[in-house]
Write a protein that holds these residues in place. Structure first.
Motif, mmCIF file in Angstrom:
data_model
loop_
_atom_site.group_PDB
_atom_site.id
_atom_site.type_symbol
_atom_site.label_atom_id
_atom_site.label_comp_id
_atom_site.label_asym_id
_atom_site.label_seq_id
_atom_site.Cartn_x
_atom_site.Cartn_y
_atom_site.Cartn_z
ATOM 1 N N ALA A 147 37.089 15.214 10.071
ATOM 2 C CA ALA A 147 35.865 14.671 9.054
ATOM 3 C C ALA A 147 35.065 15.227 8.932
ATOM 4 O O ALA A 147 34.081 15.497 10.042
ATOM 5 C CB ALA A 147 36.094 12.764 9.689
ATOM 6 N N ASP A 148 34.194 14.893 7.953
ATOM 7 C CA ASP A 148 32.741 14.849 8.083
ATOM 8 C C ASP A 148 31.571 13.877 7.183
ATOM 9 O O ASP A 148 31.869 14.011 5.920
ATOM 10 C CB ASP A 148 32.432 16.293 7.452
ATOM 11 N N ALA A 149 30.892 13.510 7.817
ATOM 12 C CA ALA A 149 29.703 12.718 7.547
ATOM 13 C C ALA A 149 28.665 13.441 6.109
ATOM 14 O O ALA A 149 28.593 12.792 5.031
ATOM 15 C CB ALA A 149 28.922 11.397 8.358
ATOM 16 N N GLY A 150 28.784 14.298 6.331
ATOM 17 C CA GLY A 150 28.074 15.332 5.879
ATOM 18 C C GLY A 150 29.195 14.950 3.892
ATOM 19 O O GLY A 150 27.699 14.995 2.551
ATOM 20 N N THR A 151 29.924 14.536 3.955
ATOM 21 C CA THR A 151 30.475 14.849 2.589
ATOM 22 C C THR A 151 30.561 13.544 1.942
ATOM 23 O O THR A 151 30.921 12.865 1.331
ATOM 24 C CB THR A 151 31.692 16.226 2.240
ATOM 25 N N ASP A 152 31.885 12.856 3.724
ATOM 26 C CA ASP A 152 32.407 11.153 3.989
ATOM 27 C C ASP A 152 31.505 10.486 4.483
ATOM 28 O O ASP A 152 31.640 10.986 6.025
ATOM 29 C CB ASP A 152 33.893 11.624 4.192
ATOM 30 N N ARG A 153 30.517 9.579 4.417
ATOM 31 C CA ARG A 153 29.460 9.385 4.728
ATOM 32 C C ARG A 153 30.480 8.866 6.297
ATOM 33 O O ARG A 153 29.611 8.231 7.439
ATOM 34 C CB ARG A 153 28.667 8.126 4.167
ATOM 35 N N LEU A 154 30.841 7.427 6.370
ATOM 36 C CA LEU A 154 31.571 6.460 7.470
ATOM 37 C C LEU A 154 32.835 7.529 7.882
ATOM 38 O O LEU A 154 33.002 6.325 8.667
ATOM 39 C CB LEU A 154 31.899 5.269 6.810
ATOM 40 N N SER A 155 33.262 8.777 7.626
ATOM 41 C CA SER A 155 34.471 9.074 8.285
ATOM 42 C C SER A 155 34.503 9.291 9.783
ATOM 43 O O SER A 155 35.204 9.963 10.550
ATOM 44 C CB SER A 155 34.952 10.575 7.424
ATOM 45 N N GLU A 156 33.379 9.483 10.564
ATOM 46 C CA GLU A 156 33.391 9.683 11.575
ATOM 47 C C GLU A 156 32.483 8.581 12.388
ATOM 48 O O GLU A 156 33.044 8.725 13.571
ATOM 49 C CB GLU A 156 31.902 11.109 11.307
ATOM 50 N N THR A 157 32.128 7.548 11.832
ATOM 51 C CA THR A 157 31.963 6.406 12.539
ATOM 52 C C THR A 157 32.952 5.319 12.469
ATOM 53 O O THR A 157 32.602 4.551 11.513
ATOM 54 C CB THR A 157 30.360 5.642 12.444
ATOM 55 N N VAL A 158 33.890 5.677 12.959
ATOM 56 C CA VAL A 158 35.314 4.910 12.757
ATOM 57 C C VAL A 158 35.422 3.754 13.515
ATOM 58 O O VAL A 158 34.050 3.866 14.585
ATOM 59 C CB VAL A 158 36.584 6.326 12.191
ATOM 60 N N ALA A 159 36.441 2.489 13.331
ATOM 61 C CA ALA A 159 36.031 1.645 14.647
ATOM 62 C C ALA A 159 36.726 2.386 15.441
ATOM 63 O O ALA A 159 38.105 3.107 15.184
ATOM 64 C CB ALA A 159 37.601 0.830 13.580
ATOM 65 N N CYS A 160 36.916 1.686 16.496
ATOM 66 C CA CYS A 160 37.149 2.481 17.874
ATOM 67 C C CYS A 160 38.440 2.071 18.468
ATOM 68 O O CYS A 160 39.139 2.568 18.960
ATOM 69 C CB CYS A 160 36.542 0.435 18.880
ATOM 70 N N ARG A 161 39.056 1.032 17.577
ATOM 71 C CA ARG A 161 40.952 1.366 17.550
ATOM 72 C C ARG A 161 40.983 2.315 16.843
ATOM 73 O O ARG A 161 42.572 1.927 16.409
ATOM 74 C CB ARG A 161 41.459 -0.307 16.941
ATOM 75 N N SER A 162 40.618 3.199 16.170
ATOM 76 C CA SER A 162 40.866 4.261 14.475
ATOM 77 C C SER A 162 41.489 5.428 16.220
ATOM 78 O O SER A 162 43.055 5.895 16.158
ATOM 79 C CB SER A 162 40.126 4.717 14.421
ATOM 80 N N CYS A 163 40.901 5.644 17.809
ATOM 81 C CA CYS A 163 41.077 6.164 17.955
ATOM 82 C C CYS A 163 42.023 5.100 19.436
ATOM 83 O O CYS A 163 42.813 6.246 20.219
ATOM 84 C CB CYS A 163 40.102 6.994 18.699
ATOM 85 N N HIS A 164 41.283 4.499 19.973
ATOM 86 C CA HIS A 164 41.919 3.266 20.918
ATOM 87 C C HIS A 164 42.913 2.947 20.743
ATOM 88 O O HIS A 164 42.234 1.622 20.518
ATOM 89 C CB HIS A 164 40.376 3.085 21.809
#
Lengths: 726, 296
Positions: A147-164
């Motif tokens: 993911a890269d917020a530089g190209t896709d703004r919200l791609s790096e600040t995803v919801a907690c439950r994406s990973c947990h």
């Protein structure tokens, strides 16, 4: 086994007759404790205020749906040094403004790993982001790989439950599950920052276990039997309750000036108002809102915790109610066993059954609470109607002491302000409007803008003239809100709906006139028999029963909205204090109650005797005022006052160049004029015609300003560059 | 017939040495290869006692005298009992928080589910057994109530239904065997709000424990309690303070049954020792009776 079924009711009836003969020496009286008639009463088990079909709090419902929607699992993440990550995000301009959902309910099925002992936490995303300076990286500590917020703004600040997600995933043993992620993140930060709750109930409402098996009661128990059964397990609750304001109706008055040290103020002792005036001698009627059973006179034993009414606050069936003039005893049709088996947390109905009805009817006293709040629309109260708040979500209770201060009553068991949740910089975005609005919060209370009219859902009483009472022949006339202008027992009334509050400086403390306190020396009065015109009455110098404390010079004071309750009530002509009349007839042969005998003199003699104050024998009519703070029924943010509604000076402006040199690329007119749409409210039938297009909503001069602070400077701030308007 | 005393002792001595040293009789661990276990990270525990509550519900234990929300019970140190298979204790090992207040450390204790359990070894009827999935299982139907297990346990875990005169049982953490067999996690691990308890294969947990210690050496004591203690346990602990300060007993690294079973096996294999004993007795008697005859 037919005999016992027939014998038991007979025995109960006999026991009751016996008990009554003990309680009531005079069988002719209809004393309050006879709320339970001898004959069988058909019990009700249905809700008295059923939830309207299709009612839902939209913001809360949407948040719940979002929380429950499954998410694709991010298996691979990229870790980054937190400080470098923070700088990278800041360079990309990520901040509060990017937040998609400012309100969340943390109720994913993933967190319910054992059983639901607690309700889900509400999470104010924007508020947290704003109070952390918009540092997204503080919580969003890793990014999905690639993911890269530089190209896709919200791609790096995803919801907690994406990973947990699930705990103990054998493929990712080091990745903690969602429940632990929430708890470690929230509690860890709250502890480190020494802010925010770290206990379970600080964020979660504890679910009450099913009491159907736990409660052991005979069929048709007495109210006191029910309380005894509650106390069997909840002894501590009883001990706490009998020390609470809801039981004692008196207590410390930390927010009443010159009485801060007083520990016995309250309705039970010395508080008055300009509605039904005061409690002493009128117990059975007034105490039908007491969280206890049988406070019918001054002999009530406040140490007897078996008389605590647990059900009135903990009923979840909405079938419990008290019989109005029965000193707090439940209505005979209430199925007490059924209610006791269904106890739970308090809710809008349990609190509202008394608090919406202050003054003896819906919305009579409070201009910011009414029965509409049981299931309100979002526009009426954004917290309850939008987010499904209960009263105790804000007014949290500890040891049965409930937070919050009142403008009308001195007793307080803690404090609760909007800022406790919303902070003193509550406009979280980083837009130009947020910046300017946040500059207001030191001087302007939240509700000044966010609740621009009071009683917008139901008319409230704003004038009560006791001097007109007693005319049984006078026909009440209904006003445009359907409210009657007269009642022979009480006098003349005036009602208002959707009205602009009065604004005054307020620092959270009140001045209070208590029983026996002298009225203003220069207060105007008229004598019994005199009948001044309505205008003359309004011109009389009034005594404040309550008044806010504050000053433009005091940094802790803010401009605060109030409903002004105005009226005429009796005062002792010699002793110059307000009189406490005996109004409610406690028995059929009550010879002094005004509502039976219509004789003021007798009513004052007995009332003042109960109040413990001398009555000279002469009375006069005086005008009194009370300031009732507008604290509830906060409207959605898009219905707050707009800039121009107060700052008339902005009406002609087209750009920001009055204060700023550059011509900003923005729609200035839209920015300053977006807010409460009184035209729309008028179209919806609210009584706001005079507010449409108002640009002088707040009278700056009356508040002590030289004029509009945009032109003349604020109370502590000069205009930039010493600029002064001609 | 007479055997000189020296000769007898010599023979006996060689015999014992041969039995003890003989490879056929060396002690062997019966520990499962990679059992299930739990890693308790004491630094994550917030002392909420929800594990006690879950344990109580899963095992249908009696309602506690004080509710699980009442944190006053932490004022006294507790041991697991017949009615509570796990308990949380609070310690103040001396660390201060930012305001200079002693900061508490909470430690949950329960059966460690040893790899080579002393209780299993001590049990005379086979009521206790170590299962392949790691649980130390108690079969009440085989128990005779001798309570040797209670004496044998180095962690003082097994408790006894002393109040039940008719069908008393030894009580201890079951590792929620039924839940494990259903593919679920133990109750305490499921409910823990902070994942202070991590459930998984012991080898994975060991790796995790090492990673956490190496990843944050300031936070953790470099010691995985249970890695070697008592020869290794299925439950493992890591903590921020020396574990001795948190009530953990100093237990030898050697599997406890090794020494006792070695001695026992040495003494009893081929019924060597009773045979020797009776042989000695016979010899003595013979010698005595022989000398009498000689006199006569």
């Amino acid at each position: 086994m037919k005999t016992p079924t027939r014998i038991i009711p007979a025995m109960i009836a006999a026991a009751m007759i016996l008990a009554m003969s003990v309680f009531l020496p005079d069988p002719a009286t209809t004393a309050p404790e006879t709320a339970k008639p001898l004959g069988p009463v058909e019990k009700i088990r249905t809700s008295l205020n059923p939830r309207p079909e299709g009612w839902a709090a939209p913001d809360h419902t949407a948040a719940l749906e979002r929380a429950r929607a499954p998410r694709e699992y991010v298996a691979k993440v990229r870790l980054e040094d937190p400080k470098l990550r923070q700088i990278r995000f800041k360079n990309l301009g990520l901040g509060v403004g990017d937040i998609k959902y400012s309100y969340m309910v943390l109720d994913s099925p993933l967190v319910n790993t054992f059983e639901n002992l607690y309700g889900p936490a509400r999470f104010m995303h924007s508020k947290h982001a704003a109070s952390l300076g918009g540092d997204c990286a503080l919580c969003h500590h890793a990014s999905p790989e690639g993911a890269d917020a530089g190209t896709d703004r919200l791609s790096e600040t995803v919801a907690c439950r994406s990973c947990h997600q699930e705990s103990f995933n054998p493929d990712h043993p080091e990745r903690i599950g969602l429940k632990a992620a929430y708890h470690q993140q929230c509690m860890g930060c709250h502890e480190t920052m020494n802010r925010g709750p770290v206990d379970c109930v600080g964020c979660h409402a504890k679910r009450v276990p099913d009491h159907k098996e736990l409660v052991k009661l005979p069929a048709d128990p007495s109210p006191i039997e029910v309380t005894k059964e509650c106390l069997r397990c909840h002894q501590q609750a009883g001990e706490d309750m009998i020390k609470s304001a809801h039981w004692l109706w008196k207590g410390p008055s930390p927010f009443t000036v010159e009485r801060e040290k007083k520990v016995m103020s309250g309705k039970a002792t010395d508080t008055m108002n300009n509605f039904c005036i005061s409690l002493p001698s009128n117990w059975p009627r007034c105490t039908s809102c007491h969280a206890g059973y049988g406070w019918k006179d001054e002999t009530f034993d406040f140490r007897d915790m078996t008389r605590v009414d647990c059900l009135v606050c903990h009923d979840t069936t909405d079938s419990y109610h008290k019989a109005p003039p029965a000193a707090g005893m439940p209505a005979p049709e209430v199925d007490l066993k059924f209610v006791a088996e269904n106890v739970g947390k308090t809710n809008r109905n349990t609190c509202g059954n008394c608090h919406f009805q202050g003054g003896g009817g819906d919305a009579v006293k409070h201009a910011d609470m009414c029965a509409v709040l049981r299931y309100p629309e979002r526009n009426c109260d954004v917290h309850m109607g939008g987010y499904d708040f209960t009263c105790t979500d804000c007014h949290k209770a500890v040891n049965h002491k409930i937070r919050g201060r009142s403008t009308s009553l001195p007793v307080a068991e803690g404090s609760r302000t909007c800022e406790d949740c919303h902070t003193n910089r509550p406009h979280y975005g980083n837009g130009v409007l947020d910046f300017h609005l946040n500059k207001h919060t030191d001087a302007v209370a939240c509700n000044t803008c966010h609740s621009p009219v009071y009683s917008k859902c139901k008319a409230t009483k704003t004038w009560w003239d006791w001097s007109e009472a007693g005319d049984k022949a006078r026909k009440p006339v209904k006003d445009k809100f359907g409210m009657e202008d007269y009642n022979w027992m009480k006098g003349g009334f005036e009602w208002k709906e959707s009205k602009k509050p009065v604004y005054t400086w307020y620092n959270g403390y009140m001045e209070r006139l208590l029983l026996g306190d002298p009225i203003r020396p220069d207060a105007d009065a008229f004598w019994p028999g005199e009948n001044p015109s309505a205008e003359a009455k309004r011109r009389m110098v009034a005594t404040n029963i309550t008044a806010p404390v504050g000053s433009i010079k005091d940094p802790s004071s803010k401009i605060f909205p109030f409903k002004l309750m105005d009226g005429i009530q009796p005062a002792d002509a010699v002793n110059n204090y307000l009189l406490a009349p005996h109004l409610y007839p406690t028995s059929p042969d009550d010879a002094t109650a005004y509502w039976k005998n219509l004789d003021w003199q007798k009513a004052f003699v007995d009332g003042m005797k109960a109040a413990g104050l001398p009555y000279s024998g002469e009375y006069k009519w005086v005008r009194t005022n009370m300031y009732w703070g507008i604290k509830h029924e906060v409207m959605p943010k898009d219905m707050a006052l707009s800039c121009v509604q107060c700052h008339e000076s902005l009406t002609g402006e087209k750009t920001c160049d009055r204060c700023h040199q550059d011509r900003r690329d923005m729609d200035f007119k839209k920015l300053t004029r977006t807010g409460t749409d009184f035209t729309k409210m008028l179209a919806q039938g609210r009584d706001v015609a005079e507010l449409v297009n108002a640009t002088d909503y707040i009278d700056f001069k009356a508040l002590g300003y030289e004029g509009d602070p945009i032109l003349k400077g604020g109370r502590f701030k000069k205009l930039p560059l010493g600029r002064v308007e001609p | 017939m007479s055997i000189p005393r020296r000769q007898f002792l010599k023979t006996a001595g060689f015999g014992i040495a041969a039995m003890a040293a003989g490879p056929a009789h060396a002690w062997e661990s019966k520990a499962p290869d990679d059992p299930l276990g739990c890693l308790v990270d004491v630094t994550r525990c917030i002392g909420c006692r929800k594990c006690e509550l879950a344990c109580n519900q899963v095992n249908k234990l009696p309602e506690p005298e004080t509710p699980f929300e009442d944190m006053r019970v932490l004022d006294a140190k507790r041991r697991p009992t017949a009615g509570a298979y796990t308990v949380v204790n609070r310690y103040y090992p001396g660390a201060l928080d930012e305001r200079g207040q002693l900061s508490p450390t909470f430690v949950k204790i329960q059966c460690m589910h040893c790899q080579d359990p002393a209780c299993v070894s001590a049990c005379v009827t086979g009521a206790l057994s170590k299962k392949e999935n790691g649980t130390v299982h108690y079969d009440a139907s085989r128990c005779i109530g001798c309570r040797y297990c209670m004496v044998a346990c180095p962690f003082e875990i097994p408790a006894y239904d002393f109040h039940d005169p008719l069908t008393p049982q030894v009580r201890k953490c079951t590792f929620c065997l039924e839940r494990l067999e259903d593919g679920k996690m133990p109750g305490c691990a499921s409910i823990c709000p902070t994942e202070a308890i991590t459930f998984g294969r012991r080898s994975v947990l060991m790796r995790l424990a090492r990673e956490r210690i190496e990843g944050d050496p300031a936070r953790y004591e470099n010691h995985v309690y249970g890695e070697h203690e008592a020869g290794g346990t299925s439950w493992l602990y890591i903590a921020g303070q020396p574990l001795a300060k948190l009530g953990f007993p100093a237990v030898p690294d050697e599997p406890l049954p090794r020494r006792s079973e070695t001695i026992q096996h040495a003494l009893f294999s081929y019924l060597w020792s009773p045979a020797a004993l009776f042989a000695t007795l016979a010899l003595t008697m013979k010698t005595l009776s022989g000398s009498k005859k000689d006199k006569e």
